[in-house]
Design an enzyme around this catalytic site. Structure first.
Site, mmCIF file in Angstrom:
data_model
loop_
_atom_site.group_PDB
_atom_site.id
_atom_site.type_symbol
_atom_site.label_atom_id
_atom_site.label_comp_id
_atom_site.label_asym_id
_atom_site.label_seq_id
_atom_site.Cartn_x
_atom_site.Cartn_y
_atom_site.Cartn_z
ATOM 1 N N SER A 150 53.837 -35.145 30.093
ATOM 2 C CA SER A 150 52.875 -34.394 29.278
ATOM 3 C C SER A 150 52.405 -35.289 28.144
ATOM 4 O O SER A 150 53.119 -36.215 27.724
ATOM 5 C CB SER A 150 53.568 -33.161 28.689
ATOM 6 N N TYR A 165 60.908 -29.271 24.599
ATOM 7 C CA TYR A 165 59.863 -29.762 25.517
ATOM 8 C C TYR A 165 59.456 -31.196 25.173
ATOM 9 O O TYR A 165 59.441 -32.073 26.042
ATOM 10 C CB TYR A 165 58.647 -28.835 25.436
HETATM 11 N N1 NAP Z 1 49.718 -26.629 31.964
HETATM 12 C C1 NAP Z 1 49.695 -27.586 31.061
HETATM 13 O O1 NAP Z 1 48.916 -27.538 30.092
HETATM 14 C C2 NAP Z 1 50.626 -28.751 31.177
HETATM 15 C C3 NAP Z 1 50.399 -29.844 30.362
HETATM 16 C C4 NAP Z 1 51.235 -30.946 30.447
HETATM 17 C C5 NAP Z 1 52.284 -30.936 31.353
HETATM 18 N N2 NAP Z 1 52.493 -29.843 32.145
HETATM 19 C C6 NAP Z 1 53.623 -29.896 33.072
HETATM 20 O O2 NAP Z 1 53.216 -29.527 34.366
HETATM 21 C C7 NAP Z 1 54.311 -28.963 35.079
HETATM 22 C C8 NAP Z 1 53.882 -27.650 35.697
HETATM 23 O O3 NAP Z 1 53.563 -26.748 34.638
HETATM 24 P P1 NAP Z 1 52.548 -25.532 34.817
HETATM 25 O O4 NAP Z 1 51.705 -25.513 33.605
HETATM 26 O O5 NAP Z 1 51.918 -25.587 36.161
HETATM 27 O O6 NAP Z 1 53.550 -24.295 34.689
HETATM 28 P P2 NAP Z 1 53.924 -23.083 35.679
HETATM 29 O O7 NAP Z 1 52.714 -22.500 36.301
HETATM 30 O O8 NAP Z 1 54.823 -22.214 34.884
HETATM 31 O O9 NAP Z 1 54.758 -23.818 36.813
HETATM 32 C C9 NAP Z 1 56.105 -24.157 36.663
HETATM 33 C C10 NAP Z 1 56.715 -24.205 38.038
HETATM 34 O O10 NAP Z 1 58.092 -24.597 37.931
HETATM 35 C C11 NAP Z 1 58.844 -23.737 38.765
HETATM 36 N N3 NAP Z 1 60.224 -23.648 38.312
HETATM 37 C C12 NAP Z 1 60.655 -23.187 37.103
HETATM 38 N N4 NAP Z 1 61.993 -23.236 37.058
HETATM 39 C C13 NAP Z 1 62.411 -23.734 38.255
HETATM 40 C C14 NAP Z 1 63.683 -24.000 38.824
HETATM 41 N N5 NAP Z 1 64.819 -23.794 38.133
HETATM 42 N N6 NAP Z 1 63.750 -24.501 40.093
HETATM 43 C C15 NAP Z 1 62.602 -24.711 40.786
HETATM 44 N N7 NAP Z 1 61.374 -24.492 40.300
HETATM 45 C C16 NAP Z 1 61.286 -23.998 39.048
HETATM 46 C C17 NAP Z 1 58.120 -22.394 38.714
HETATM 47 O O11 NAP Z 1 58.350 -21.624 39.873
HETATM 48 P P3 NAP Z 1 59.452 -20.459 40.039
HETATM 49 O O12 NAP Z 1 59.371 -19.618 38.795
HETATM 50 O O13 NAP Z 1 58.996 -19.760 41.276
HETATM 51 O O14 NAP Z 1 60.752 -21.159 40.204
HETATM 52 C C18 NAP Z 1 56.668 -22.865 38.743
HETATM 53 O O15 NAP Z 1 56.248 -23.071 40.072
HETATM 54 C C19 NAP Z 1 55.454 -28.843 34.081
HETATM 55 O O16 NAP Z 1 56.334 -29.936 34.217
HETATM 56 C C20 NAP Z 1 54.735 -28.908 32.743
HETATM 57 O O17 NAP Z 1 55.549 -29.388 31.707
HETATM 58 C C21 NAP Z 1 51.689 -28.743 32.076
#
Ligand code: NAP
Length: 260
Positions: A150, A165
């Protein structure tokens, strides 16, 4: 290598994407499928994974294996790998995408919340990478590992209180460089994608709070939030032949957020 498909095709490869039941993980899985790879998708919500798998199979015609699993549990990680090998073949592209961003004041954050962020954002990708790399090394096969870090792995958040985070994302960014160096000899390229602000399940509620979205947009030179599908190109690039000479890189997909 004069044709576009020679540079970017992922045909014949098998990718594993964690956290592919929502948000950026779904887009990472689609990216691999667009490239022609077969895909294993893992997360805890099996029903969501089944729906994503069906959508990808229909849209891109590749094989997709959904596996409901908690990647902070070692037995689940072992099951992801053994089921993938049995039903699809050896994984040679790993996208460590699953992550959580718990908010809370640093002076009050609980040990349990801190530990949960370390477990999912840092320990799980480390040991998934280790297990998959060990299998590739044993077989003398090249591979790709892509970690989802990130912009908040490089700097503090100007919007939220996010100590677990920012700490874990900084750690995964530098772990990316270390693994890249250690596994270069085995042709396992390790890179990270560093997204800026993108609306997903994890971020939407916070973005809806008064002033937050405007602040994020103002901090982003392109003047807007990202779209989840805007990570696809980076995934295909880092997974494909086009990325052969790229390792240890942190590729920003952030609308310029970290440029100033
Ligand atoms: N969106 C942004 O602005 C942004 C910016 C920078 C970085 N990121 C990074 O991108 C990645 C995805 O984030 P997102 O924004 O797409 O969030 P999200 O929609 O909440 O996705 C998170 C995913 O992780 C899974 N997960 C959570 N706990 C888990 C576990 N114990 N075992 C297996 N899977 C697990 C969740 O699925 P289940 O609940 O079904 O397990 C979900 O599919 C993260 O690493 C985040 O830090 C996001």
């Amino acid at each position: 290598m004069d044709a576009l498909h020679e540079l970017f095709s992922l045909r014949g490869h098998i990718g594993l994407v964690t956290g592919a039941s929502s948000g950026l993980g779904v887009e990472c899985a689609k990216a691999l499928a667009i490239g022609g790879a077969d895909v294993v998708i893992a997360a805890r919500r099996g029903d969501r994974l089944e729906a994503v798998a069906a959508e990808i199979r229909t849209a891109y015609g590749v094989r997709v294996l959904p596996i409901a699993a908690d990647i902070t549990v070692e037995a689940d990680v072992d099951r992801i790998i053994s089921s993938s090998v049995a039903e699809m073949g050896e994984i040679d592209i790993l996208v460590n995408n699953a992550g959580i961003a718990p908010t809370g004041r640093a002076e009050r954050i609980s040990r349990q919340v801190w530990d949960s962020a370390i477990a999912l954002n840092l320990t799980a990708p480390m040991f998934l990478s280790q297990k998959i790399a060990a299998r590739l090394i044993e077989r003398g096969k090249p591979g790709r590992i892509i970690n989802m870090t990130s912009v908040l792995g490089q700097r503090a958040s100007a919007v939220y209180r996010l100590s677990p985070y920012t700490a874990t994302k900084a750690a995964i960014s530098n772990l990316t460089r270390q693994l890249a160096v250690e596994w270069a000899a085995y042709k396992i390229n390790v890179n990270a994608i560093s997204p800026g602000w993108i609306p997903t399940e994890a971020t939407e509620a916070g973005m809806a709070k008064p002033g937050n979205r405007e602040k994020m947009e103002a901090l982003t030179p392109l003047g807007r939030l990202g779209l989840p599908e805007e990570v696809r190109g980076a995934v295909i690039f880092l997974a494909s032949k086009a990325g052969d000479y790229v390792t240890g890189s942190i590729l920003s997909v952030d609308g310029g957020y970290t440029a100033w």
